[in-house]
Design an enzyme around this catalytic site. Structure first.
Site, PDB file in Angstrom:
ATOM      1  N   HIS A  99       0.822  -1.207   0.000  1.00 30.78           N
ATOM      2  CA  HIS A  99       0.000   0.000   0.000  1.00 30.78           C
ATOM      3  C   HIS A  99       0.863   1.268   0.000  1.00 30.78           C
ATOM      4  O   HIS A  99       2.042   1.249   0.353  1.00 30.78           O
ATOM      5  CB  HIS A  99      -0.938   0.009   1.207  1.00 30.78           C
ATOM      6  CG  HIS A  99      -0.221   0.072   2.537  1.00 30.78           C
ATOM      7  ND1 HIS A  99       0.324   1.235   3.045  1.00 30.78           N
ATOM      8  CD2 HIS A  99       0.035  -0.893   3.456  1.00 30.78           C
ATOM      9  CE1 HIS A  99       0.869   0.997   4.212  1.00 30.78           C
ATOM     10  NE2 HIS A  99       0.715  -0.288   4.490  1.00 30.78           N
ATOM     11  N   GLU A 135      -1.934  -7.155   7.584  1.00 27.11           N
ATOM     12  CA  GLU A 135      -0.547  -6.977   8.028  1.00 27.11           C
ATOM     13  C   GLU A 135      -0.259  -7.864   9.254  1.00 27.11           C
ATOM     14  O   GLU A 135      -1.180  -8.388   9.887  1.00 27.11           O
ATOM     15  CB  GLU A 135      -0.288  -5.493   8.347  1.00 27.11           C
ATOM     16  CG  GLU A 135       1.138  -5.143   8.760  1.00 27.11           C
ATOM     17  CD  GLU A 135       2.209  -5.535   7.735  1.00 27.11           C
ATOM     18  OE1 GLU A 135       2.304  -6.733   7.424  1.00 27.11           O
ATOM     19  OE2 GLU A 135       2.948  -4.648   7.280  1.00 27.11           O
TER      20      GLU A 135
END
Length: 496
Positions: free
Chosen positions: A68, A142
């Site tokens: 990202h 994550e």
């Protein structure tokens, strides 16, 4: 300019005579430490390749991984983990848009994305107007960092002390709240691959996060948790993993086509994985020759670059202008020398080109151990290593080991705190150098792919005597239209 005469120097290299005024600085004391470390690595047990439990596939698949863009907590220096309280900053949105432009002409069948907002938004920007549905996958979130999440880094250090230090220096064995986060992450990555590859699409986009993308890359090519933070993933960095079917229902052959191709050039000064670095090795593959498109070539290495190769070498020289190079080591083969000369000439014109206030002196050496063409006599691709004669592989491996040692010694051959060394040669030799950097064995020679004109950047934030951090592998964005598209058709690679 280069002198015609060349004289042998220590380590089996040839030194190209060039004049330099003033006294030569002393060799760093750490040279002895590097030599000792090389001996320690030889006697230390090498890692065994962890064959991922990936089922057989019928057709070739390419998976493009993207991290990202910059998030609000990235900007604040706050530990994110799998929390979902941060969003993209304006810079992060811009990075995602740059990645969209970079992948605009590429074909994807499906997009998997982490469900966290910062990743999902990045995926939406990159996916653009494509009609296919994006698939959220919870295992792409994550790394779970439990009580660390939400803390500023200095708060984590103050509150958790020894645990935070272990997270910094020994993440693979780091524990918190009764969990081993990195080990759990690797298990998740293996599960992710099974889900991603089960999809019928042959070209897959995955948008996720720093740590999970590291784990996906490492797990795919058989690297364990000790390689956490060694394979860098920058904001909106692109990594590509290829899966090629094997006969008789065997698991696919897996190779890392590129690592961390970023919206911004990878040679800018700064940190590496959050750590400052002042020592760097850049592996430059020489520009294309006619032999790059041939199956066998008795004159391998003895021919100049073609027009495409000349353009590629010039583009590489321009890219490296933003980095002050101390020394270039090159194979003696024509294409490598011509690429090295192009880099040197642009460096020495830094003042005229506005990159520096004075001309740069660049030492240039021919290193015989970088010359592999006479040994190979044929090109190598990731899936062709198994067909090579064992004696050839052994000779190449031993030669590349000497070359890697010479590069490390060159990195500490000056008292200046910042030193960048460039090695120019054949892509096959550079693959072996990457393996030596990672302390791997010949099992991994088929795990990496490099294109003509590409660069690979290795940082040493803890000094040349310690483990290098791979900033990027097979970076080709600087080549523009002269590079190979990321999602090119794998069934007709010969067209390129």
């Amino acid at each position: 300019m280069l002198s015609v005469a060349a004289r042998p120097v220590a380590g089996g290299s040839l030194h190209i005579n060039r004049k330099r005024s003033g006294p030569q600085p002393p060799v760093w004391a750490s040279l002895q430490e590097i030599q000792r470390l090389r001996i320690d690595k030889d006697v230390r047990q090498k890692p065994r390749r962890m064959v991922p439990e990936i089922p057989a596939i019928r057709e070739a698949k390419r998976v493009v991984l993207v991290r990202h863009g910059q998030s609000t907590w990235n900007e604040e220096g706050r530990i994110q983990g799998s929390s979902d309280f941060s969003v993209l900053t304006p810079k992060g949105e811009s990075q995602a848009e740059t990645s969209r432009q970079m992948l605009l002409g590429d074909s994807f069948d499906v997009c998997f994305t982490s469900p966290l907002a910062r990743s999902k938004r990045t995926a939406e920007i990159i996916w653009g107007s494509r009609m296919e549905v994006m698939i959220p996958e919870n295992d792409l979130r994550e790394i779970d960092l439990y009580s660390f999440q939400g803390l500023l880094k200095h708060e984590g250090k103050a509150k958790f002390g020894d645990a935070y230090r272990q997270w910094q220096i020994n993440a693979a064995n780091f524990t918190i709240d009764g969990h081993y986060p990195v080990r759990e992450l690797w298990d998740r990555a293996k599960s992710c691959w099974n889900k991603i590859l089960a999809h019928e699409g042959n070209s897959v986009l995955v948008v996720a996060h720093n740590a999970v993308n590291q784990a996906l890359v490492a797990a795919a090519i058989g690297l364990g948790t000790e390689y956490f933070r060694i394979l860098l993933q920058s904001n909106c960095g692109v990594s590509v993993v290829d899966f090629n079917p094997q006969p008789r229902g065997n698991p696919p052959h897996i190779s890392l086509n590129r690592l961390n191709q970023t919206p911004n050039p990878p040679i800018a000064a700064g940190g590496s994985g959050g750590r400052k670095t002042s020592k760097r090795i850049v592996l430059v593959c020489h520009g294309a020759t006619q032999s790059n498109n041939e199956v066998a070539f008795p004159n391998m290495g003895y021919e100049p670059m073609n027009m495409l190769g000349v353009i590629q070498s010039q583009k590489t020289a321009e890219l490296l202008l933003d980095m002050k190079i101390a020394c270039i080591l090159t194979s003696s083969q024509i294409a490598s020398v011509d690429t090295a000369v192009a880099i040197s000439e642009v460096q020495e014109a830094a003042d005229c080109l506005g990159a520096d206030c004075i001309p740069r002196y660049v030492e240039m050496k021919k290193l015989q151990d970088l010359e592999v063409e006479p040994t190979l006599q044929q090109p190598c691709t990731p899936d062709s290593w198994d067909s090579l004669n064992e004696a050839i592989v052994t000779k190449l491996w031993n030669q590349s080991k000497k070359a890697w040692g010479a590069l490390l010694e060159e990195l500490c051959a000056d008292s200046e705190p910042e030193r960048n060394v460039v090695a120019v040669g054949n892509s096959t030799l550079h693959v072996a150098l990457i393996c030596h950097c990672l302390n791997l064995t010949t099992e991994w020679l088929g795990a990496f792919h490099l294109d003509s004109g590409s660069i690979t950047v290795i940082d040493f934030p803890d000094g040349p005597a310690r483990q290098g951090v791979i900033r990027c592998i097979n970076y080709t964005a600087h080549l523009g239209r002269w590079s190979i598209p990321i999602t090119r058709s794998m069934a007709s690679d010969e067209e390129f």
